[in-house]
Structure formats: structure tokens, C-alpha cells
Write a protein that holds these residues in place. Structure first.
Motif, mmCIF file in Angstrom:
data_model
loop_
_atom_site.group_PDB
_atom_site.id
_atom_site.type_symbol
_atom_site.label_atom_id
_atom_site.label_comp_id
_atom_site.label_asym_id
_atom_site.label_seq_id
_atom_site.Cartn_x
_atom_site.Cartn_y
_atom_site.Cartn_z
ATOM 1 N N ARG A 45 0.840 -1.194 0.000
ATOM 2 C CA ARG A 45 0.000 0.000 0.000
ATOM 3 C C ARG A 45 0.881 1.253 0.000
ATOM 4 N NH1 ARG A 45 -4.909 0.758 4.272
ATOM 5 N NH2 ARG A 45 -3.267 0.163 5.768
ATOM 6 N N PRO A 46 0.576 2.244 -0.821
ATOM 7 C CA PRO A 46 1.379 3.473 -0.842
ATOM 8 C C PRO A 46 1.324 4.184 0.509
ATOM 9 C CG PRO A 46 -0.037 3.341 -2.772
ATOM 10 C CD PRO A 46 -0.488 2.260 -1.841
ATOM 11 N N PRO A 47 2.386 4.903 0.860
ATOM 12 C CA PRO A 47 2.391 5.636 2.129
ATOM 13 C C PRO A 47 1.199 6.576 2.291
ATOM 14 C CG PRO A 47 4.604 5.569 1.228
ATOM 15 C CD PRO A 47 3.701 4.990 0.181
ATOM 16 N N ALA A 48 0.744 7.202 1.201
ATOM 17 C CA ALA A 48 -0.386 8.125 1.310
ATOM 18 C C ALA A 48 -1.648 7.398 1.767
ATOM 19 C CB ALA A 48 -0.623 8.820 -0.024
ATOM 20 N N ASP A 49 -1.846 6.178 1.275
ATOM 21 C CA ASP A 49 -3.025 5.416 1.685
ATOM 22 C C ASP A 49 -2.867 4.887 3.113
ATOM 23 O OD1 ASP A 49 -4.071 5.913 -0.804
ATOM 24 O OD2 ASP A 49 -3.493 3.965 -1.644
ATOM 25 N N PRO B 217 12.245 12.294 -0.368
ATOM 26 C CA PRO B 217 12.934 11.874 -1.599
ATOM 27 C C PRO B 217 12.845 10.379 -1.884
ATOM 28 C CG PRO B 217 14.305 13.395 -0.336
ATOM 29 C CD PRO B 217 13.133 13.049 0.528
ATOM 30 N N ASP B 218 12.705 9.555 -0.845
ATOM 31 C CA ASP B 218 12.667 8.105 -1.057
ATOM 32 C C ASP B 218 11.270 7.594 -1.391
ATOM 33 O OD1 ASP B 218 11.351 8.307 1.352
ATOM 34 O OD2 ASP B 218 12.826 7.181 2.512
ATOM 35 N N GLY B 219 10.312 8.504 -1.571
ATOM 36 C CA GLY B 219 8.949 8.105 -1.863
ATOM 37 C C GLY B 219 8.059 8.034 -0.638
ATOM 38 N N GLY B 220 8.636 8.241 0.529
ATOM 39 C CA GLY B 220 7.844 8.266 1.751
ATOM 40 C C GLY B 220 7.241 9.640 1.979
ATOM 41 N N HIS C 247 7.507 5.155 5.423
ATOM 42 C CA HIS C 247 8.454 4.724 4.405
ATOM 43 C C HIS C 247 7.732 3.851 3.379
ATOM 44 C CE1 HIS C 247 11.926 2.424 2.759
ATOM 45 N NE2 HIS C 247 12.533 3.583 2.901
ATOM 46 N N PRO C 248 8.167 3.856 2.116
ATOM 47 C CA PRO C 248 7.494 3.041 1.094
ATOM 48 C C PRO C 248 7.479 1.543 1.399
ATOM 49 C CG PRO C 248 8.946 4.643 0.062
ATOM 50 C CD PRO C 248 9.213 4.714 1.530
ATOM 51 N N SER C 249 8.360 1.082 2.273
ATOM 52 C CA SER C 249 8.395 -0.340 2.620
ATOM 53 C C SER C 249 7.195 -0.773 3.445
ATOM 54 C CB SER C 249 9.674 -0.646 3.406
ATOM 55 O OG SER C 249 9.664 0.041 4.653
ATOM 56 N N GLY C 250 6.406 0.191 3.934
ATOM 57 C CA GLY C 250 5.293 -0.125 4.822
ATOM 58 C C GLY C 250 5.630 0.078 6.283
#
Length: 302
Positions: free
Chosen positions: A213-217, A240-243, A268-271
Motif C-alpha cells: 500500500r502506498p504511504p499516502a493510503d 525523496p525516497d517516496g515516503g 516509508h514506502p516499505s510499509g
């Protein structure tokens, strides 16, 4: 703002020098929990006989840290009775300047732990106005305490007492946060807690239970049920890392409680994520809460 400073291990005065940090241990570990009548000081606080346990002299253990910092620990060395008597005879006399002795280290101090506790040490008086200084440790591992330069954050984060410097603190699972100067540290109910009389911060780790799931969600799920705040009382920052980072704050006028409240997340994008809850008395301390929130850092692999 530093609300508490460590005190000199000799005189008890507050210290504000970031390059030398003093901490003192009130008792040798073997005396902890014993009744007061078992503790028999010999005239000064640094000389102690513990009934049924042994004799102890308080000494200084200097440890070199990174960032050009020295940690000076006022800790206890166990000695034989004759050495304690000799120390008592010399303590206020000119001969104290030449006093030296051997003994065994009597406090458990992290991160050196069992390697240092019980290790044989040599000490001497370097300054007649200070306690004797540990100059040698006869243990292959513990000797590194004196000879190496240690990471300041790694060492000082083990001390729960207020510090005169900011210290990056490991939260586990590749997360860390800066404990700012003047705050005590503790862990309770799943939260790392940092506290001063006028402010508190509690940090907990989050893990998204929806893989990919994306960090925004993930943030939307975390904010379910959160109060709606004015735009001026919230921040959202893409990383910058997408988080992303998100925070909102409430004043006493918003919620009727006496302190300002700050809620923040770093995802973080990793969840993996971290959440922080701060309270503070002074409205101007919002800057401190925001800095602490922004210090949340993830160094794991995406």
C-alpha cells in the motif's frame, strides 16, 4: 532549551559544557537495594564501606566520544580495606596528589556491560582537586573503554538521564529519532518516551498490514478518526525516497486540555512507519515538536 543538565561527579554542580559530560553513580552495584545502615561512608562521599560487601572508592572513568566529546563517569572501584583506610588518611592531605591504587570496577555500565564490571583497574590522582582517575583496565575487551573513541550517540543513548546535547536514539527496526538536550528517556507501553517538566514526546513504530500500500493510503488509514484541523495547523512533506511526513497539532483552545498537542507520522514506502505524540506548555515549543518529528529517520532497505 536544556531544562536539566548532568552534574559534576565530584561537586554536584550543574554542567553546561557539551564537550565534557559528567555522570555519577551514587553506589556500587553490589550496594544497590541495601538498607542505609549497611552503608558506612568514611568522612567523604567518595569513600565507602558496605557492611558485609566490601570497601569502595569513587573514581573518574574518562571515555572519549565522537564529536570531540568526553564522557567522565564517576563510578566505584572495589578495593581492600587497607587501601580504603589509606585513602581516608590521605584524602585531605598533600600526599593525596601521589595516591594510586588497584581494584576492580564495581558498576555495570552499558554498552560495556559485563566486560567492565569486575575488571581489574589501576587508578591514580591526576588533579588533587578531583577524584582519582582510572588509567588502566586489565581486561582484553574492557581496556578498549580507555583506548578507543566511541560513537557519541551509541553511548549516550544508553543513559536515560537529561543530557546537555542532542542524541540520536535507536528505536529498533531501522528507525531512530533525536532525543533533544534536557530530556529523560524511558520505554513503557510500547512507546519510547522523552520527558522534561514542560514537554514530552512519545514515539511508536507502525507497520502497514496491507502489503504494497502506498504511504499516502497508509496515512489515510492512520488518520481515521483524527480531528479535522485548520490548514495552518497541519503539515505534509513528501520525502525523496517516496515516503512522506504528516503532522497536525492542537491548542488548548481546540481540545480543552492544558497543554498543546502535536501528532506526527513518518512513513516509508516499505510499509514501515513511526508515529510521534508531543505535548508542550509554551506555544513557541511547537518548533521543538516539529524538529523532533522531522528527526524520525529510517535507514532500512526498501
Amino acid at each position: 532549551m536544556t531544562t536539566h543538565l548532568p552534574t559534576c561527579s565530584c561537586c554536584g554542580d550543574a554542567l553546561d559544557d557539551e564537550r565534557r559530560i559528567d555522570f555519577g553513580f551514587n553506589l556500587p552495584d553490589a550496594a544497590l537495594g541495601l538498607p542505609g545502615e549497611a552503608l558506612l561512608p568514611l568522612g567523604v562521599r567518595a569513600l565507602l564501606r558496605v557492611d558485609g560487601v566490601g570497601s569502595f572508592i569513587r573514581c573518574l572513568l574518562p571515555v572519549r566520544l565522537s564529536h570531540d566529546t568526553e564522557l567522565v563517569l564517576g563510578a566505584w572501584v572495589e578495593v581492600d580495606d587497607s587501601t580504603l583506610r589509606r585513602a581516608h588518611e590521605l584524602w585531605e592531605e598533600p600526599g593525596y596528589a601521589d595516591f594510586s591504587f588497584t581494584g576492580t570496577f564495581a558498576n555495570l555500565i552499558q554498552p560495556w556491560g559485563d566486560d567492565l564490571l569486575g575488571a581489574e583497574v589501576t587508578t591514580r590522582v591526576a588533579d588533587p582537586d578531583e577524584l582519582p582517575v582510572v588509567t588502566g583496565v586489565r581486561h582484553p575487551v574492557a581496556a578498549r573503554v580507555l583506548t578507543e573513541v566511541w560513537d557519541r550517540d551509541e553511548v549516550l543513548s544508553r543513559f536515560p538521564y537529561p543530557l546537555p546535547v542532542d542524541v540520536r536514539t535507536d528505536l529498533g527496526d531501522h528507525w531512530s529519532v533525536v532525543r533533544t538536550a534536557g530530556l529523560t528517556a524511558g520505554f513503557a507501553d510500547g512507546y519510547d518516551r522523552f520527558t522534561a517538566p514542560d514537554r514530552t514526546a512519545a514515539v511508536s513504530l507502525k507497520l502497514d498490514d496491507v502489503p504494497g500500500r502506498p504511504p499516502a493510503d497508509f496515512l489515510t488509514a492512520l488518520l481515521s478518526g483524527a480531528p479535522d484541523t485548520r490548514p495552518a495547523q497541519r503539515l505534509r512533506e513528501e520525502l525523496p525516497d517516496g515516503g512522506l511526513r504528516y503532522a497536525f497539532w492542537l491548542t488548548p483552545q481546540d481540545h480543552g486540555r492544558p497543554r498543546h498537542e502535536f501528532y506526527g507520522f513518518t512513513l516509508h514506502p516499505s510499509g514501515s512507519g513511526a508515529g510521534i505524540f508531543c505535548t508542550h506548555e509554551d506555544p513557541a515549543t511547537l518548533d521543538w515538536a516539529q524538529r523532533t518529528w522531522r528527526s524520525l529517520t529510517y535507514d532500512g532497505v526498501s
